[in-house]
Design an enzyme around this catalytic site. Structure first.
Site, PDB file in Angstrom:
ATOM      1  N   ASP A 122      -5.272  -0.852   8.762  1.00 58.99           N
ATOM      2  CA  ASP A 122      -4.170   0.119   8.779  1.00 58.99           C
ATOM      3  C   ASP A 122      -4.278   1.069   9.967  1.00 58.99           C
ATOM      4  O   ASP A 122      -3.306   1.289  10.709  1.00 58.99           O
ATOM      5  CB  ASP A 122      -4.195   0.901   7.466  1.00 58.99           C
ATOM      6  CG  ASP A 122      -3.017   1.857   7.334  1.00 58.99           C
ATOM      7  OD1 ASP A 122      -1.902   1.468   7.744  1.00 58.99           O
ATOM      8  OD2 ASP A 122      -3.207   2.980   6.832  1.00 58.99           O
ATOM      9  N   HIS A 143      -6.318   3.674  -0.445  1.00 57.42           N
ATOM     10  CA  HIS A 143      -6.209   3.338   0.987  1.00 57.42           C
ATOM     11  C   HIS A 143      -6.324   4.547   1.905  1.00 57.42           C
ATOM     12  O   HIS A 143      -6.423   4.377   3.125  1.00 57.42           O
ATOM     13  CB  HIS A 143      -4.904   2.562   1.265  1.00 57.42           C
ATOM     14  CG  HIS A 143      -3.648   3.344   1.101  1.00 57.42           C
ATOM     15  ND1 HIS A 143      -3.088   3.605  -0.121  1.00 57.42           N
ATOM     16  CD2 HIS A 143      -2.820   3.918   2.035  1.00 57.42           C
ATOM     17  CE1 HIS A 143      -1.963   4.293   0.051  1.00 57.42           C
ATOM     18  NE2 HIS A 143      -1.786   4.502   1.353  1.00 57.42           N
ATOM     19  N   HIS A 144      -6.349   5.749   1.341  1.00 55.00           N
ATOM     20  CA  HIS A 144      -6.574   6.939   2.168  1.00 55.00           C
ATOM     21  C   HIS A 144      -7.951   7.556   1.921  1.00 55.00           C
ATOM     22  O   HIS A 144      -8.233   8.653   2.423  1.00 55.00           O
ATOM     23  CB  HIS A 144      -5.484   7.984   1.917  1.00 55.00           C
ATOM     24  CG  HIS A 144      -4.188   7.668   2.596  1.00 55.00           C
ATOM     25  ND1 HIS A 144      -4.054   7.619   3.966  1.00 55.00           N
ATOM     26  CD2 HIS A 144      -2.951   7.367   2.090  1.00 55.00           C
ATOM     27  CE1 HIS A 144      -2.812   7.318   4.285  1.00 55.00           C
ATOM     28  NE2 HIS A 144      -2.114   7.147   3.165  1.00 55.00           N
ATOM     29  N   LYS A 185       5.858   5.599  -1.297  1.00 51.26           N
ATOM     30  CA  LYS A 185       6.731   6.376  -0.412  1.00 51.26           C
ATOM     31  C   LYS A 185       8.186   6.319  -0.842  1.00 51.26           C
ATOM     32  O   LYS A 185       9.021   7.100  -0.340  1.00 51.26           O
ATOM     33  CB  LYS A 185       6.597   5.876   1.027  1.00 51.26           C
ATOM     34  CG  LYS A 185       5.292   6.304   1.698  1.00 51.26           C
ATOM     35  CD  LYS A 185       5.265   5.907   3.161  1.00 51.26           C
ATOM     36  CE  LYS A 185       3.998   6.403   3.848  1.00 51.26           C
ATOM     37  NZ  LYS A 185       3.956   6.026   5.282  1.00 51.26           N
ATOM     38  N   HIS A 188       2.359  10.266  -2.482  1.00 47.98           N
ATOM     39  CA  HIS A 188       2.810   8.871  -2.534  1.00 47.98           C
ATOM     40  C   HIS A 188       1.715   7.951  -3.072  1.00 47.98           C
ATOM     41  O   HIS A 188       2.000   6.876  -3.597  1.00 47.98           O
ATOM     42  CB  HIS A 188       3.281   8.401  -1.153  1.00 47.98           C
ATOM     43  CG  HIS A 188       2.178   7.978  -0.227  1.00 47.98           C
ATOM     44  ND1 HIS A 188       1.467   8.860   0.545  1.00 47.98           N
ATOM     45  CD2 HIS A 188       1.669   6.747   0.043  1.00 47.98           C
ATOM     46  CE1 HIS A 188       0.578   8.201   1.261  1.00 47.98           C
ATOM     47  NE2 HIS A 188       0.681   6.906   0.982  1.00 47.98           N
ATOM     48  N   HIS A 231       0.811  -1.228   0.000  1.00 46.98           N
ATOM     49  CA  HIS A 231       0.000   0.000   0.000  1.00 46.98           C
ATOM     50  C   HIS A 231       0.839   1.270   0.000  1.00 46.98           C
ATOM     51  O   HIS A 231       0.462   2.280  -0.584  1.00 46.98           O
ATOM     52  CB  HIS A 231      -0.951   0.002   1.195  1.00 46.98           C
ATOM     53  CG  HIS A 231      -0.266   0.136   2.525  1.00 46.98           C
ATOM     54  ND1 HIS A 231       0.380  -0.917   3.152  1.00 46.98           N
ATOM     55  CD2 HIS A 231      -0.111   1.216   3.359  1.00 46.98           C
ATOM     56  CE1 HIS A 231       0.880  -0.518   4.288  1.00 46.98           C
ATOM     57  NE2 HIS A 231       0.611   0.783   4.456  1.00 46.98           N
ATOM     58  N   ASP A 232       1.986   1.244   0.661  1.00 46.15           N
ATOM     59  CA  ASP A 232       2.808   2.456   0.765  1.00 46.15           C
ATOM     60  C   ASP A 232       4.002   2.446  -0.181  1.00 46.15           C
ATOM     61  O   ASP A 232       4.974   3.179   0.052  1.00 46.15           O
ATOM     62  CB  ASP A 232       3.314   2.619   2.210  1.00 46.15           C
ATOM     63  CG  ASP A 232       2.342   3.406   3.076  1.00 46.15           C
ATOM     64  OD1 ASP A 232       1.524   4.150   2.504  1.00 46.15           O
ATOM     65  OD2 ASP A 232       2.392   3.256   4.305  1.00 46.15           O
TER      66      ASP A 232
END
Length: 420
Positions: free
Chosen positions: A347, A318-319, A269, A294, A265-266
């Site tokens: 999360d 996801h945000h 970054k 990101h 998911h990240d």
């Protein structure tokens, strides 16, 4: 024999038996028809020979009827049970029958005068199971007459005796059995080949899958190396998301996408500057805007890379929040992919319960209080209703900070849903 080999054996066996039955039936029909045609051909040839010998092929002249009568008497009782000769106008010139021929004469259907100059036949089934062959032979004049004109025709009816019917049936049955055995033999021969090829394909598929999962872990570790906050966060949230997905009854395919997406998911970054990524304090508004990029960076990384594309739903959303206040697209409700809604719960729960450079870990009650407060705003109420019953078990499993345990549990999920 494992379950796959049993399924292959049953399927190949079923198909072999089915094809064998169909092919055997076809072979039976063809063999019986060939035997019947051979009998007709013999009867036709012999009747022509005897008719020629009796001069019955030439039906002109005052003694034509006598020659016809002589011919049918010769033919009746030999090859035929009913022998009849007709002139070109369809008038019967002579007829002779055996006793059995007299019995079946009334059962024979009427027929029009043959219109072609070629031999033909009929296969008929009469009362008491008797089967007869009826042949029509055109009479085209004597051999040395040099004419092809049809002067009449000969009709012969043969009641097939039991021995001949039995012979034809045995011939047909033999052909059917051979075809059926050949079909079963082919199935038995194909089975080990299919099992061998399948085992080889499965081995290669597992090798490819293992490579994919290793790549997934390597990418996750690469993010972890850059983001001090991440650590083993990927393992924990991927495992928790998988637990929620299992309780929601997701298919293996959906579970695979959920696990890969949660783990990566990240990934975006990687593109965030170290000064922002490693900042111990909260980010200011400008830094937050950069940090938010990101999501788009991660979406671009996983897009169009085969199996990584399955992670796109979570990476891109996801945000997002249930009430539409998230980013980057402000999606709301069911417009947010289910996998992203599941991941959001895992999360945030992990973030609340984990120690970060800028905060201490919350206890279970405090974390659940925040989770409940944000249900219907940040979180999908349906996902939360599935999460609450297992929340304490998840908290206990992760409370000791045993990240190796989280890894092992995630590996168990991977093996279960990826078929390893």
């Amino acid at each position: 024999m494992n379950s796959f080999n049993r399924r292959v054996a049953w399927r190949i066996g079923f198909i072999s038996v089915l094809l064998g039955a169909v092919a055997s039936l076809g072979a039976w029909v063809v063999a019986y028809k060939n035997a019947e045609d051979a009998t007709v051909a013999l009867a036709t040839e012999e009747s022509r020979r005897l008719l020629r010998h009796s001069d019955a092929l030439e039906l002109s002249g005052p003694d034509a009827g006598e020659r016809a009568r002589k011919a049918v008497k010769t033919l009746a009782g030999g090859l035929f049970d009913v022998a009849e000769v007709y002139n070109s106008h369809g008038e019967k010139l002579a007829s002779a029958m055996t006793p059995e021929g007299q019995e079946i004469e009334a059962q024979l259907p009427s027929h029009p005068r043959p219109g072609s100059g070629e031999s033909s036949h009929q296969s008929l089934k009469l009362d008491q199971g008797r089967r007869v062959l009826r042949v029509f032979v055109p009479l085209k004049g004597a051999v040395d007459s040099g004419t092809a004109e049809v002067h009449g025709y000969f009709e012969g009816v043969r009641v097939l005796p039991p021995w001949q019917r039995q012979q034809m049936l045995i011939h047909a049955l033999s052909g059917a059995v051979m075809v059926g055995l050949a079909s079963l033999l082919c199935g038995a021969t194909i089975y080990p080949v299919v099992v061998l090829l399948s085992a080889d394909n499965e081995r290669k598929a597992r090798e490819i899958l293992d490579s994919h999962l290793s790549l997934m872990e390597a990418l996750g570790r690469a993010v972890g190396k850059r983001d001090s906050d991440t650590g083993d966060h990927n393992f924990r949230v991927a495992w928790m998301a998988a637990r929620i997905g299992e309780r929601l009854g997701l298919s293996d395919r959906a579970m695979q996408s959920l696990i890969v997406g949660a783990f990566l998911h990240d990934i975006g970054k990687i593109s965030i500057p170290d000064a922002i990524l490693h900042k111990p304090d909260r980010l200011d508004s400008g830094e937050s805007e950069i940090m938010r990029t990101h999501v788009a960076q991660g979406e671009e990384i996983v897009s169009h890379i085969g199996w990584l594309d399955e992670a796109k739903a979570i990476v891109a959303a996801h945000h997002e929040k249930w009430d539409g206040s998230g980013y980057p697209r402000q999606l709301a409700g069911d417009a947010i992919p289910l996998s992203a809604r599941i991941f959001a719960v895992a999360d945030v729960f992990d973030s609340l319960c984990s120690k970060r450079p800028y905060k201490e870990a919350l206890d279970f009650d405090a974390a659940m209080s925040i989770m409940d407060r944000d249900t219907g705003r940040h979180f999908d109420p349906r996902v939360m209703s599935v999460f609450r019953p297992i929340a304490w078990d998840l908290f206990e499993a992760l409370e000791g900070g045993d990240d190796q345990l989280a890894r092992r549990r995630l590996e168990d999920c991977v093996r279960r849903h990826f078929g390893i």
